[in-house]
Design a protein around this motif. Sequence first.
Motif, PDB file in Angstrom:
ATOM      1  N   LEU A 282      51.355 -19.097  70.674  1.00 59.54           N
ATOM      2  CA  LEU A 282      51.748 -19.959  71.784  1.00 59.54           C
ATOM      3  C   LEU A 282      52.528 -21.169  71.290  1.00 59.54           C
ATOM      4  CD1 LEU A 282      51.599 -20.599  74.793  1.00 59.54           C
ATOM      5  CD2 LEU A 282      49.397 -21.713  74.396  1.00 59.54           C
ATOM      6  N   ARG A 283      52.054 -21.758  70.176  1.00 66.30           N
ATOM      7  CA  ARG A 283      52.754 -22.920  69.624  1.00 66.30           C
ATOM      8  C   ARG A 283      54.165 -22.529  69.164  1.00 66.30           C
ATOM      9  NH1 ARG A 283      51.111 -27.929  67.835  1.00 66.30           N
ATOM     10  NH2 ARG A 283      53.005 -29.134  67.395  1.00 66.30           N
ATOM     11  N   SER A 284      54.277 -21.370  68.511  1.00 66.09           N
ATOM     12  CA  SER A 284      55.586 -20.905  68.062  1.00 66.09           C
ATOM     13  C   SER A 284      56.510 -20.655  69.248  1.00 66.09           C
ATOM     14  CB  SER A 284      55.412 -19.626  67.235  1.00 66.09           C
ATOM     15  OG  SER A 284      56.668 -19.111  66.840  1.00 66.09           O
ATOM     16  N   ALA A 285      55.947 -20.047  70.298  1.00 64.80           N
ATOM     17  CA  ALA A 285      56.761 -19.778  71.485  1.00 64.80           C
ATOM     18  C   ALA A 285      57.210 -21.077  72.142  1.00 64.80           C
ATOM     19  CB  ALA A 285      55.966 -18.933  72.474  1.00 64.80           C
ATOM     20  N   MET A 286      56.318 -22.075  72.166  1.00 60.68           N
ATOM     21  CA  MET A 286      56.681 -23.369  72.760  1.00 60.68           C
ATOM     22  C   MET A 286      57.778 -24.045  71.944  1.00 60.68           C
ATOM     23  SD  MET A 286      52.949 -24.886  73.904  1.00 60.68           S
ATOM     24  CE  MET A 286      53.693 -26.451  74.351  1.00 60.68           C
ATOM     25  N   ASP A 287      57.652 -23.974  70.607  1.00 58.49           N
ATOM     26  CA  ASP A 287      58.692 -24.574  69.757  1.00 58.49           C
ATOM     27  C   ASP A 287      60.036 -23.907  70.002  1.00 58.49           C
ATOM     28  OD1 ASP A 287      56.834 -26.270  68.690  1.00 58.49           O
ATOM     29  OD2 ASP A 287      56.469 -25.082  66.878  1.00 58.49           O
ATOM     30  N   ARG A 288      60.034 -22.571  70.100  1.00 59.98           N
ATOM     31  CA  ARG A 288      61.292 -21.868  70.370  1.00 59.98           C
ATOM     32  C   ARG A 288      61.873 -22.273  71.717  1.00 59.98           C
ATOM     33  NH1 ARG A 288      58.405 -17.442  68.330  1.00 59.98           N
ATOM     34  NH2 ARG A 288      58.110 -16.629  70.441  1.00 59.98           N
ATOM     35  N   GLU A 289      60.998 -22.414  72.700  1.00 57.19           N
ATOM     36  CA  GLU A 289      61.471 -22.810  74.026  1.00 57.19           C
ATOM     37  C   GLU A 289      62.067 -24.210  74.009  1.00 57.19           C
ATOM     38  OE1 GLU A 289      61.723 -21.280  76.970  1.00 57.19           O
ATOM     39  OE2 GLU A 289      61.212 -19.415  75.936  1.00 57.19           O
ATOM     40  N   VAL A 290      61.409 -25.127  73.281  1.00 57.25           N
ATOM     41  CA  VAL A 290      61.918 -26.506  73.204  1.00 57.25           C
ATOM     42  C   VAL A 290      63.276 -26.527  72.515  1.00 57.25           C
ATOM     43  CG1 VAL A 290      61.526 -28.768  72.158  1.00 57.25           C
ATOM     44  CG2 VAL A 290      59.640 -27.580  73.292  1.00 57.25           C
ATOM     45  N   ARG A 291      63.403 -25.800  71.372  1.00 55.40           N
ATOM     46  CA  ARG A 291      64.686 -25.761  70.675  1.00 55.40           C
ATOM     47  C   ARG A 291      65.770 -25.128  71.543  1.00 55.40           C
ATOM     48  NH1 ARG A 291      61.271 -24.342  66.263  1.00 55.40           N
ATOM     49  NH2 ARG A 291      61.715 -22.127  66.603  1.00 55.40           N
ATOM     50  N   SER A 292      65.411 -24.088  72.236  1.00 52.97           N
ATOM     51  CA  SER A 292      66.388 -23.450  73.115  1.00 52.97           C
ATOM     52  C   SER A 292      66.806 -24.388  74.237  1.00 52.97           C
ATOM     53  CB  SER A 292      65.784 -22.168  73.695  1.00 52.97           C
ATOM     54  OG  SER A 292      66.652 -21.559  74.609  1.00 52.97           O
ATOM     55  N   PHE A 293      65.830 -25.145  74.750  1.00 51.38           N
ATOM     56  CA  PHE A 293      66.148 -26.096  75.817  1.00 51.38           C
ATOM     57  C   PHE A 293      67.065 -27.207  75.313  1.00 51.38           C
ATOM     58  CE2 PHE A 293      65.159 -30.042  78.103  1.00 51.38           C
ATOM     59  CZ  PHE A 293      65.492 -29.669  79.387  1.00 51.38           C
ATOM     60  N   GLU A 294      66.752 -27.719  74.122  1.00 51.44           N
ATOM     61  CA  GLU A 294      67.605 -28.768  73.553  1.00 51.44           C
ATOM     62  C   GLU A 294      69.024 -28.265  73.322  1.00 51.44           C
ATOM     63  OE1 GLU A 294      65.466 -29.805  70.074  1.00 51.44           O
ATOM     64  OE2 GLU A 294      64.144 -31.258  71.082  1.00 51.44           O
ATOM     65  N   LYS A 295      69.137 -27.021  72.822  1.00 48.74           N
ATOM     66  CA  LYS A 295      70.454 -26.444  72.596  1.00 48.74           C
ATOM     67  C   LYS A 295      71.207 -26.276  73.914  1.00 48.74           C
ATOM     68  CE  LYS A 295      72.654 -22.385  70.525  1.00 48.74           C
ATOM     69  NZ  LYS A 295      72.393 -21.093  69.830  1.00 48.74           N
ATOM     70  N   ASP A 296      70.500 -25.773  74.903  1.00 52.34           N
ATOM     71  CA  ASP A 296      71.137 -25.596  76.213  1.00 52.34           C
ATOM     72  C   ASP A 296      71.535 -26.935  76.815  1.00 52.34           C
ATOM     73  OD1 ASP A 296      70.746 -22.911  75.960  1.00 52.34           O
ATOM     74  OD2 ASP A 296      68.957 -22.823  77.241  1.00 52.34           O
ATOM     75  N   LEU A 297      70.702 -27.974  76.605  1.00 53.18           N
ATOM     76  CA  LEU A 297      71.013 -29.289  77.144  1.00 53.18           C
ATOM     77  C   LEU A 297      72.258 -29.866  76.480  1.00 53.18           C
ATOM     78  CD1 LEU A 297      70.267 -31.659  78.960  1.00 53.18           C
ATOM     79  CD2 LEU A 297      68.746 -32.495  77.147  1.00 53.18           C
ATOM     80  N   ALA A 298      72.324 -29.747  75.125  1.00 58.91           N
ATOM     81  CA  ALA A 298      73.499 -30.248  74.417  1.00 58.91           C
ATOM     82  C   ALA A 298      74.753 -29.509  74.864  1.00 58.91           C
ATOM     83  CB  ALA A 298      73.298 -30.099  72.903  1.00 58.91           C
ATOM     84  N   SER A 299      74.639 -28.184  74.998  1.00 59.82           N
ATOM     85  CA  SER A 299      75.784 -27.400  75.445  1.00 59.82           C
ATOM     86  C   SER A 299      76.188 -27.791  76.854  1.00 59.82           C
ATOM     87  CB  SER A 299      75.442 -25.913  75.383  1.00 59.82           C
ATOM     88  OG  SER A 299      76.491 -25.129  75.888  1.00 59.82           O
ATOM     89  N   PHE A 300      75.191 -28.018  77.677  1.00 55.97           N
ATOM     90  CA  PHE A 300      75.477 -28.422  79.048  1.00 55.97           C
ATOM     91  C   PHE A 300      76.155 -29.792  79.079  1.00 55.97           C
ATOM     92  CE2 PHE A 300      74.165 -30.677  82.921  1.00 55.97           C
ATOM     93  CZ  PHE A 300      74.692 -29.830  83.876  1.00 55.97           C
ATOM     94  N   GLN A 301      75.681 -30.707  78.235  1.00 54.37           N
ATOM     95  CA  GLN A 301      76.297 -32.035  78.183  1.00 54.37           C
ATOM     96  C   GLN A 301      77.745 -31.943  77.717  1.00 54.37           C
ATOM     97  OE1 GLN A 301      73.536 -34.093  75.633  1.00 54.37           O
ATOM     98  NE2 GLN A 301      72.300 -34.860  77.349  1.00 54.37           N
ATOM     99  N   ASP A 302      77.983 -31.094  76.677  1.00 55.67           N
ATOM    100  CA  ASP A 302      79.359 -30.930  76.202  1.00 55.67           C
ATOM    101  C   ASP A 302      80.226 -30.321  77.291  1.00 55.67           C
ATOM    102  OD1 ASP A 302      78.600 -31.945  73.772  1.00 55.67           O
ATOM    103  OD2 ASP A 302      78.322 -29.985  72.824  1.00 55.67           O
ATOM    104  N   ARG A 303      79.712 -29.296  77.922  1.00 55.46           N
ATOM    105  CA  ARG A 303      80.486 -28.673  78.989  1.00 55.46           C
ATOM    106  C   ARG A 303      80.690 -29.647  80.139  1.00 55.46           C
ATOM    107  NH1 ARG A 303      76.995 -24.270  78.094  1.00 55.46           N
ATOM    108  NH2 ARG A 303      75.913 -24.722  80.051  1.00 55.46           N
TER     109      ARG A 303
END
Length: 407
Positions: A282-303
């Motif tokens: 669960l912790r690993s899945a949460m970490d992956r979700e957080v990293r994916s969210f941060e990546k998506d947020l940065a991409s969204f901000q750039d876009r």
Amino acid sequence: MTERKLHQLTVDELTFRISSLLLQDPVLQSVVVKGELAELKKHTSGHVYFTLMGGESRISCALFRNYLPYVPQWPRNGDEVLAEGAVSLYPPRGAYQLIVRRLMPLGQGAAERARLELEQRLEAEGLFDVRLKRPLPLFPEKVAVVTSRTGAALRDVIAVAGKRMPSCALVVVPAQVQGYEAPGEICSALANAGRVEGAECVLLVRGGGSRDDLTPFDDERVVRAVRNCPLPVVSGVGHEIDETLSDRAADVRAATPSAAAERVFPDSADILVSLAQKHRLLRSAMDREVRSFEKDLASFQDRGRTVAEREIALRVSGAELFASRLGAAGARAVAAAGERIAALGASMNSLSPLKVFDRGYSLCEKDGVPVTSAGMLSEGDGVNLRFADGDAAAIVSGVSLRRQRGA
């Protein structure tokens, strides 16, 4: 010596007296008789009549049709059986008989035939259908145990439960699990187990023994009681190689009492290991979700930034184009208005009285009022004459009116 008085009775009175004596004996009203089955006949009324043979005697038996559903269709002449019933007198023949309520085979061949016939009948009825099986609770808090209070099976269950899940409460519902009376006691115990408050499932267990010792668990009453129990039933009867009809009717079948307990009680150590593993996953899945969210947020901000800049540039370009078009339109409007004003000025200039002065005409005013007719003047009036380049004062020396045409 006093002579004993003899009682004189009719045949009916004697028969009635003997019948009354039989009815008063509790043993004879609930007795189990062992013998060999002979002269088996089924009457058109539905009743079954037969004889139980002993070594040197016999007894007539009657099995009325209302008891037939409790007897598998197995009896054959020559089978050794136990017949449960009550002894009575049949007055028309003056012979005693056994009114049978239940038959139980004793010989291995007869017992196996009875078991197979019952199994086929219950199978056709759908009682063993896997779709009827109910799931067991994952982490039970209270479990009812149907078994002998003094048997090894109970000790095995207690040992397994104490080792694997000591937090679970055990409620022992005692029952005789071997012998002629066992089926009735097991049925009653299963019914009582289903009414234990808070119980989540039932363990039906019995230790090892000969195959004949397990006969009660092939009894139709017990099989139906297992299936009709309101709680899931886990059976652990005999050894691994033994399978009874109750095992088939149970929701879960285990090879032994210990194995049945292991199916019901999860190992607390295994639970802790599983929880730790699930926590890591669960912790690993949460970490992956957080990293994916941060990546998506940065991409969204750039876009978003790119889109905003492109939108701003587009709007600025549009505004500039609009301003240019507005300026050109304004210039054209001003030019058109100037031309219009010039045209109006020329038109007004052509209509100006000053232009008349340029052609040699003058304006005569009397007391500041333009004189438009000679009739407005009298001799001696003072008038003012306006020319293109100035004014002159004059005195009217005379007035001469012209005759109008057609007057």
